[in-house]
Motif scaffolding. Structure first.
Motif, PDB file in Angstrom:
ATOM      1  N   LYS A 176      21.569 106.668 -16.369  1.00  0.00           N
ATOM      2  CA  LYS A 176      21.354 105.408 -15.656  1.00  0.00           C
ATOM      3  C   LYS A 176      22.120 105.310 -14.331  1.00  0.00           C
ATOM      4  O   LYS A 176      21.521 105.037 -13.290  1.00  0.00           O
ATOM      5  N   GLY A 177      23.425 105.534 -14.354  1.00  0.00           N
ATOM      6  CA  GLY A 177      24.227 105.378 -13.134  1.00  0.00           C
ATOM      7  C   GLY A 177      23.831 106.338 -12.027  1.00  0.00           C
ATOM      8  O   GLY A 177      23.620 105.941 -10.884  1.00  0.00           O
ATOM      9  N   ALA A 178      23.733 107.619 -12.377  1.00  0.00           N
ATOM     10  CA  ALA A 178      23.378 108.633 -11.378  1.00  0.00           C
ATOM     11  C   ALA A 178      21.958 108.430 -10.875  1.00  0.00           C
ATOM     12  O   ALA A 178      21.680 108.543  -9.672  1.00  0.00           O
ATOM     13  N   LEU A 179      21.045 108.117 -11.778  1.00  0.00           N
ATOM     14  CA  LEU A 179      19.646 107.914 -11.391  1.00  0.00           C
ATOM     15  C   LEU A 179      19.499 106.703 -10.480  1.00  0.00           C
ATOM     16  O   LEU A 179      18.820 106.756  -9.459  1.00  0.00           O
ATOM     17  N   SER A 180      20.146 105.621 -10.860  1.00  0.00           N
ATOM     18  CA  SER A 180      20.093 104.402 -10.045  1.00  0.00           C
ATOM     19  C   SER A 180      20.625 104.664  -8.635  1.00  0.00           C
ATOM     20  O   SER A 180      20.001 104.288  -7.644  1.00  0.00           O
ATOM     21  N   ALA A 181      21.781 105.331  -8.549  1.00  0.00           N
ATOM     22  CA  ALA A 181      22.365 105.637  -7.239  1.00  0.00           C
ATOM     23  C   ALA A 181      21.443 106.532  -6.420  1.00  0.00           C
ATOM     24  O   ALA A 181      21.260 106.327  -5.214  1.00  0.00           O
ATOM     25  N   SER A 182      20.844 107.519  -7.068  1.00  0.00           N
ATOM     26  CA  SER A 182      19.960 108.449  -6.378  1.00  0.00           C
ATOM     27  C   SER A 182      18.735 107.745  -5.804  1.00  0.00           C
ATOM     28  O   SER A 182      18.399 107.924  -4.623  1.00  0.00           O
ATOM     29  N   VAL A 183      18.044 106.960  -6.623  1.00  0.00           N
ATOM     30  CA  VAL A 183      16.839 106.305  -6.114  1.00  0.00           C
ATOM     31  C   VAL A 183      17.187 105.218  -5.105  1.00  0.00           C
ATOM     32  O   VAL A 183      16.459 105.031  -4.129  1.00  0.00           O
ATOM     33  N   ASN A 184      18.312 104.532  -5.306  1.00  0.00           N
ATOM     34  CA  ASN A 184      18.736 103.523  -4.326  1.00  0.00           C
ATOM     35  C   ASN A 184      18.971 104.161  -2.965  1.00  0.00           C
ATOM     36  O   ASN A 184      18.646 103.557  -1.930  1.00  0.00           O
ATOM     37  N   SER A 185      19.494 105.395  -2.941  1.00  0.00           N
ATOM     38  CA  SER A 185      19.726 106.080  -1.666  1.00  0.00           C
ATOM     39  C   SER A 185      18.418 106.419  -0.957  1.00  0.00           C
ATOM     40  O   SER A 185      18.401 106.668   0.246  1.00  0.00           O
ATOM     41  N   SER A 228      21.307 110.677 -20.449  1.00  0.00           N
ATOM     42  CA  SER A 228      20.612 111.958 -20.515  1.00  0.00           C
ATOM     43  C   SER A 228      21.618 113.089 -20.429  1.00  0.00           C
ATOM     44  O   SER A 228      22.617 112.980 -19.710  1.00  0.00           O
ATOM     45  N   ARG A 229      21.339 114.144 -21.157  1.00  0.00           N
ATOM     46  CA  ARG A 229      22.150 115.353 -21.022  1.00  0.00           C
ATOM     47  C   ARG A 229      21.771 116.114 -19.757  1.00  0.00           C
ATOM     48  O   ARG A 229      22.458 117.042 -19.366  1.00  0.00           O
ATOM     49  N   ARG A 230      20.669 115.728 -19.155  1.00  0.00           N
ATOM     50  CA  ARG A 230      20.213 116.356 -17.921  1.00  0.00           C
ATOM     51  C   ARG A 230      20.941 115.737 -16.734  1.00  0.00           C
ATOM     52  O   ARG A 230      20.828 114.529 -16.510  1.00  0.00           O
ATOM     53  N   PRO A 231      21.695 116.497 -15.970  1.00  0.00           N
ATOM     54  CA  PRO A 231      22.416 115.940 -14.818  1.00  0.00           C
ATOM     55  C   PRO A 231      21.464 115.215 -13.862  1.00  0.00           C
ATOM     56  O   PRO A 231      20.382 115.717 -13.543  1.00  0.00           O
ATOM     57  N   GLY A 232      21.865 114.017 -13.454  1.00  0.00           N
ATOM     58  CA  GLY A 232      21.085 113.246 -12.493  1.00  0.00           C
ATOM     59  C   GLY A 232      20.138 112.244 -13.103  1.00  0.00           C
ATOM     60  O   GLY A 232      19.541 111.442 -12.384  1.00  0.00           O
TER      61      GLY A 232
END
Length: 151
Positions: A47-56, A40-44
């Motif tokens: 896949k990587g950033a989203l996965s890390a965010s929801v995992n947290s 995504s061009r949208r920050p966050g």
């Protein structure tokens, strides 16, 4: 047997924090990314950033790429051709990879509060509605379409 509810969500027009709050408020424990391209061009929201965010947040993440919309379907959706999207995506769901991913989705939904993720804010005109309709028939549960707070 009582079924867990399931959800759908789109991240169009929202912030990562509002998105996270919507998942938390619904008690989601597994986010199922059904985008063909989990970038995504949208920050966050890649896949990587989203996965890390929801995992947290204690929420699992799985990407079922085979349930993503083929390029022609994405083009139909962008042009507002809902009938074309439905036709193209319906044919895609008959492929062996998509059938295997649908079975995996059904298995993942057993005893979990899952949420199907794609870009579009409104589920109408998005392929995740077709997936949700299929899952309804399989597990006898109705989805709730989450609408995170806009920007």
């Amino acid at each position: 047997m009582t079924r867990e509810p399931f959800f759908t969500i789109g991240y169009e027009g929202t912030t990562p924090s509002a998105f996270a709050a919507a998942l938390e408020n619904a008690g989601v424990d597994l986010l199922v990314d059904v985008r063909a391209v989990a970038a995504s061009r949208r920050p966050g929201f890649s896949k990587g950033a989203l996965s890390a965010s929801v995992n947290s947040q204690g929420i699992g993440y799985v990407h079922l790429r085979a349930l993503g919309t083929p390029k022609e379907g994405r083009e139909a959706a962008r042009s507002g051709d809902a009938a074309g999207l439905t036709r193209i995506y319906g044919a895609h769901l008959q492929t062996d990879p998509a059938k295997a991913a649908l079975q995996e989705l059904k298995d993942l939904a057993s005893g979990r509060r899952i949420c199907l993720l794609c870009f579009e804010r409104h589920v109408e005109g998005c392929h995740r509605l077709l997936i949700a309709d299929w899952l309804c028939e399989q597990i006898d549960a109705e989805p709730t379409h989450l609408m995170p707070a806009p920007f």
